[in-house]
Write a protein that holds these residues in place. Structure first.
Motif, PDB file in Angstrom:
ATOM      1  N   UNK A   1     -52.297  35.243  42.028  1.00 11.29           N
ATOM      2  CA  UNK A   1     -50.928  35.612  41.697  1.00 11.29           C
ATOM      3  C   UNK A   1     -50.733  35.529  40.184  1.00 11.29           C
ATOM      4  N   UNK A   2     -50.024  36.487  39.641  1.00 14.50           N
ATOM      5  CA  UNK A   2     -49.778  36.531  38.211  1.00 14.50           C
ATOM      6  C   UNK A   2     -48.685  35.543  37.811  1.00 14.50           C
ATOM      7  N   UNK A   3     -48.761  35.119  36.597  1.00  9.58           N
ATOM      8  CA  UNK A   3     -47.764  34.204  36.033  1.00  9.58           C
ATOM      9  C   UNK A   3     -46.428  34.934  35.900  1.00  9.58           C
ATOM     10  N   UNK A   4     -45.347  34.229  36.148  1.00 12.68           N
ATOM     11  CA  UNK A   4     -44.022  34.856  36.079  1.00 12.68           C
ATOM     12  C   UNK A   4     -43.687  35.323  34.663  1.00 12.68           C
ATOM     13  N   UNK A   5     -44.188  34.624  33.655  1.00 16.80           N
ATOM     14  CA  UNK A   5     -43.923  35.044  32.277  1.00 16.80           C
ATOM     15  C   UNK A   5     -44.595  36.372  31.960  1.00 16.80           C
ATOM     16  N   UNK A   6     -45.758  36.590  32.527  1.00 20.09           N
ATOM     17  CA  UNK A   6     -46.425  37.879  32.333  1.00 20.09           C
ATOM     18  C   UNK A   6     -45.610  39.012  32.955  1.00 20.09           C
ATOM     19  N   UNK A   7     -45.099  38.771  34.129  1.00 17.01           N
ATOM     20  CA  UNK A   7     -44.308  39.790  34.833  1.00 17.01           C
ATOM     21  C   UNK A   7     -42.998  40.041  34.089  1.00 17.01           C
ATOM     22  N   UNK A   8     -42.341  38.972  33.636  1.00 20.93           N
ATOM     23  CA  UNK A   8     -41.085  39.124  32.888  1.00 20.93           C
ATOM     24  C   UNK A   8     -41.305  39.863  31.572  1.00 20.93           C
ATOM     25  N   UNK A   9     -42.378  39.531  30.884  1.00 25.83           N
ATOM     26  CA  UNK A   9     -42.599  40.116  29.554  1.00 25.83           C
ATOM     27  C   UNK A   9     -42.905  41.607  29.604  1.00 25.83           C
ATOM     28  N   UNK A  10     -43.328  42.123  30.749  1.00 28.38           N
ATOM     29  CA  UNK A  10     -43.556  43.554  30.880  1.00 28.38           C
ATOM     30  C   UNK A  10     -42.277  44.352  30.630  1.00 28.38           C
ATOM     31  N   UNK A  11     -41.140  43.780  30.933  1.00 30.60           N
ATOM     32  CA  UNK A  11     -39.843  44.454  30.776  1.00 30.60           C
ATOM     33  C   UNK A  11     -39.052  43.875  29.605  1.00 30.60           C
ATOM     34  N   UNK A  12     -39.764  43.357  28.618  1.00 28.96           N
ATOM     35  CA  UNK A  12     -39.122  42.693  27.477  1.00 28.96           C
ATOM     36  C   UNK A  12     -38.079  43.597  26.800  1.00 28.96           C
ATOM     37  N   UNK A  13     -38.420  44.820  26.533  1.00 29.17           N
ATOM     38  CA  UNK A  13     -37.495  45.751  25.872  1.00 29.17           C
ATOM     39  C   UNK A  13     -36.257  45.981  26.743  1.00 29.17           C
ATOM     40  N   UNK A  14     -36.457  46.084  28.044  1.00 27.28           N
ATOM     41  CA  UNK A  14     -35.323  46.292  28.940  1.00 27.28           C
ATOM     42  C   UNK A  14     -34.381  45.083  28.911  1.00 27.28           C
ATOM     43  N   UNK A  15     -34.930  43.862  28.880  1.00 29.10           N
ATOM     44  CA  UNK A  15     -34.077  42.657  28.838  1.00 29.10           C
ATOM     45  C   UNK A  15     -33.258  42.648  27.545  1.00 29.10           C
ATOM     46  N   UNK A  16     -33.884  43.018  26.448  1.00 33.60           N
ATOM     47  CA  UNK A  16     -33.160  43.058  25.174  1.00 33.60           C
ATOM     48  C   UNK A  16     -32.034  44.083  25.240  1.00 33.60           C
ATOM     49  N   UNK A  17     -32.307  45.234  25.831  1.00 32.44           N
ATOM     50  CA  UNK A  17     -31.263  46.271  25.962  1.00 32.44           C
ATOM     51  C   UNK A  17     -30.122  45.794  26.860  1.00 32.44           C
ATOM     52  N   UNK A  18     -30.448  45.033  27.912  1.00 33.38           N
ATOM     53  CA  UNK A  18     -29.395  44.458  28.757  1.00 33.38           C
ATOM     54  C   UNK A  18     -28.441  43.608  27.913  1.00 33.38           C
ATOM     55  N   UNK A  19     -29.019  42.692  27.137  1.00 31.16           N
ATOM     56  CA  UNK A  19     -28.191  41.778  26.343  1.00 31.16           C
ATOM     57  C   UNK A  19     -27.426  42.542  25.271  1.00 31.16           C
ATOM     58  N   UNK A  20     -28.064  43.532  24.660  1.00 31.22           N
ATOM     59  CA  UNK A  20     -27.362  44.335  23.659  1.00 31.22           C
ATOM     60  C   UNK A  20     -26.194  45.093  24.287  1.00 31.22           C
ATOM     61  N   UNK A  21     -26.299  45.430  25.562  1.00 28.81           N
ATOM     62  CA  UNK A  21     -25.194  46.120  26.236  1.00 28.81           C
ATOM     63  C   UNK A  21     -23.970  45.217  26.396  1.00 28.81           C
ATOM     64  N   UNK A  22     -24.155  43.895  26.264  1.00 30.16           N
ATOM     65  CA  UNK A  22     -23.025  42.965  26.313  1.00 30.16           C
ATOM     66  C   UNK A  22     -22.263  42.951  25.001  1.00 30.16           C
ATOM     67  N   UNK A  23     -22.895  43.481  23.936  1.00 26.13           N
ATOM     68  CA  UNK A  23     -22.203  43.589  22.662  1.00 26.13           C
ATOM     69  C   UNK A  23     -22.777  42.761  21.533  1.00 26.13           C
ATOM     70  N   UNK A  24     -24.029  42.353  21.614  1.00 32.19           N
ATOM     71  CA  UNK A  24     -24.573  41.566  20.514  1.00 32.19           C
ATOM     72  C   UNK A  24     -25.692  42.328  19.802  1.00 32.19           C
ATOM     73  N   UNK A  25     -26.039  41.845  18.626  1.00 31.89           N
ATOM     74  CA  UNK A  25     -27.065  42.468  17.795  1.00 31.89           C
ATOM     75  C   UNK A  25     -28.456  42.245  18.396  1.00 31.89           C
ATOM     76  N   UNK A  26     -29.424  43.051  17.946  1.00 32.66           N
ATOM     77  CA  UNK A  26     -30.772  42.996  18.498  1.00 32.66           C
ATOM     78  C   UNK A  26     -31.441  41.641  18.274  1.00 32.66           C
ATOM     79  N   UNK A  27     -31.306  41.070  17.084  1.00 31.63           N
ATOM     80  CA  UNK A  27     -31.956  39.784  16.826  1.00 31.63           C
ATOM     81  C   UNK A  27     -31.375  38.666  17.695  1.00 31.63           C
ATOM     82  N   UNK A  28     -30.071  38.718  17.939  1.00 32.43           N
ATOM     83  CA  UNK A  28     -29.443  37.726  18.817  1.00 32.43           C
ATOM     84  C   UNK A  28     -29.884  37.964  20.265  1.00 32.43           C
ATOM     85  N   UNK A  29     -29.968  39.230  20.651  1.00 39.03           N
ATOM     86  CA  UNK A  29     -30.420  39.573  22.006  1.00 39.03           C
ATOM     87  C   UNK A  29     -31.831  39.053  22.242  1.00 39.03           C
TER      88      UNK A  29
END
Length: 179
Positions: A1-29
């Motif tokens: 079984x793969x590590x959960x961090x490996x699976x999460x990091x595959x969608x790293x850009x998507x997670x950042x875009x989620x947080x940016x959609x809340x209204x914060x800057x990229x570095x804060x996201x």
């Protein structure tokens, strides 16, 4: 079984875009996403793969809700913090706060002491108000009458320097303005 961090990091850009959609800057996201990795890793270790649909699919909705809650929790806590511009305040240049300029031979001071004594007499038994009056009167005695050093008094009484200093300033203001 793969590590959960490996699976999460595959969608790293998507997670950042989620947080940016809340209204914060990229570095804060990015900071939120990094923090989310830690939270979900700890959560997953406690709940034994509760985040996973199967060995390779993660519950995206859970990740989204985690990021959203982290963001809004931070907004709630930061809204309780009062931010003050330092330029608005004059700071004391001296190393020690001084009470030398306050004149105790004033009739206003005598009236204030009598007022505090009367308030103590009015409060029957032991009450919080009576304890506060004794505290105020003792600080007045120590700092303004006996001229004790506020820093040493703070260490001796185990009360913060700023608490004592602010209380003394309130006493002085009350004497000047109300008596």
């Amino acid at each position: 079984m793969r590590n959960i961090l490996d699976i999460l990091s595959e969608k790293h850009i998507m997670w950042i875009k989620y947080v940016m959609s809340f209204g914060c800057q990229k570095d804060v996201a990015e900071d939120y996403v990094q923090e989310m990795y830690i939270k979900l890793y700890d959560y997953n270790n406690r709940k034994e793969n509760d985040l996973m649909y199967n060995e390779s699919e993660i519950n995206y909705y859970f990740v989204y809700v985690t990021l959203k809650n982290m963001y809004y929790d931070n907004i709630r806590t930061s809204s309780k913090i009062i931010k003050v511009e330092l330029e608005d305040y004059d700071f004391i240049d001296d190393e020690e706060y001084s009470e030398d300029e306050f004149n105790l031979k004033n009739e206003k001071v005598i009236c204030w002491v009598q007022f505090i004594d009367n308030q103590i007499e009015i409060n029957k038994g032991y009450t919080e108000a009576k304890a506060q009056l004794y505290y105020i009167k003792s600080l007045f005695q120590y700092v303004l009458v006996e001229k004790q050093n506020v820093t040493e008094l703070s260490k001796k009484l185990k009360i913060s320097y700023w608490s004592i200093r602010n209380t003394i300033n309130i006493i002085k203001r009350q004497i000047r303005d109300e008596f």
